[in-house]
Design an enzyme around this catalytic site. Sequence first.
Site, PDB file in Angstrom:
ATOM      1  NE  ARG A 229      -1.200 -36.369  18.305  1.00 27.97           N
ATOM      2  CZ  ARG A 229      -2.135 -36.187  19.212  1.00 27.97           C
ATOM      3  NH1 ARG A 229      -2.875 -37.211  19.612  1.00 27.97           N
ATOM      4  NH2 ARG A 229      -2.350 -34.987  19.728  1.00 27.97           N
TER       5      ARG A 229
ATOM      6  CD  GLU B 116      -5.401 -37.802  12.470  1.00 26.04           C
ATOM      7  OE1 GLU B 116      -5.809 -36.737  12.981  1.00 26.04           O
ATOM      8  OE2 GLU B 116      -5.125 -38.804  13.136  1.00 26.04           O
TER       9      GLU B 116
ATOM     10  CG  HIS C  33      -7.497 -37.497  16.034  1.00 22.72           C
ATOM     11  ND1 HIS C  33      -6.289 -37.066  15.555  1.00 22.72           N
ATOM     12  CD2 HIS C  33      -7.379 -37.438  17.396  1.00 22.72           C
ATOM     13  CE1 HIS C  33      -5.481 -36.759  16.554  1.00 22.72           C
ATOM     14  NE2 HIS C  33      -6.126 -36.985  17.684  1.00 22.72           N
TER      15      HIS C  33
END
Length: 328
Positions: free
Chosen positions: A236, A265, A285
């Site tokens: 993260r 994001e 991601h």
Amino acid sequence: MKISILDDYFDTLRTLRCFRKLDGHEVTVWNDHVQNIDTLSARLKDTEVLVLIRERTQIREPLLERLDTLRLISQRSVYPHIDIDACTRRGVIVSSDLHAGSPSYATAELTWGLIIAAMRQIPQHMSALRAGTWQIGVGNTLRDKTLGIYGYGRIGAVIAGYGKAFGMNVLVWAREASLERARRDGYAVAQSKRAFFESCDVLSLHMRLVKETRGIITSDDLAWMKPTALLVNTSRAPLIEQGALVNALRAGRPGMAAIDVYEDEPLQDPSHPLLTMDNVVCTPHIGYVTRDAYEIQFSDIFDQIIAYAAGTPINVVNPEVFDVLRGQ
């Protein structure tokens, strides 16, 4: 029940074997990403069960206040994107399997792919080759280098095994309980956080994002790294102090980064500093985004829905909600 699934970008879930677990329910799948509260509340106004794909959509009180029929949120992993207290007040059960006993091999594999890609400059060489240039520089091998694992949990332990297989010297830094597990597994542990950052040729982050780990890596930590070192983050982004990584890369310590996660994001700004640096390899991601991982993840998520429908909710992260429901 009326079930809504958000952010299934490629309409993948309908093609999974586990999707049949929802047979008999009215399921609506949304393939775009929306954060606008008016749009979301209109889409979800009749929803009883909301399925989330990780942290793609923020579920906060202003939205929850407009979802009168919502009774269950079902997802997997951590939940910093959900206002748990607001869910509890409104009688919404949040079920989330934290899968503490099962590593995410998909994330581990991506991590290792990013390490090799960055150390051998694979994306840069490919881009140059497409532009008509034959070789642009000299990469680095992994053998005999020091691989640092920050956070020796499910994924960190797998990465340590990959490093050992590639002939790397594995060094671990984590909480004391995790350090003891690393010792039992035969890995070296750093004498201090500073010594850890100073020693690593490749440093990979493998921690959950919780209150205690937010910003746990500071600009000072990064400044201790070698100018030849690679920092890898498939966990993260907020584990790193805001803005610290970009500033550190500009200062030359570490010399490289491989990143799958971002402070905001989805990242759709091609001018973002991380996307414009030649010494950074970026992916959007996708650590957990494989068909095999989806089968495991959504089988758990759909099982939570089945359990709720049977009157026996499982993996409930806000058990106080039952007091609220009894009082209604």
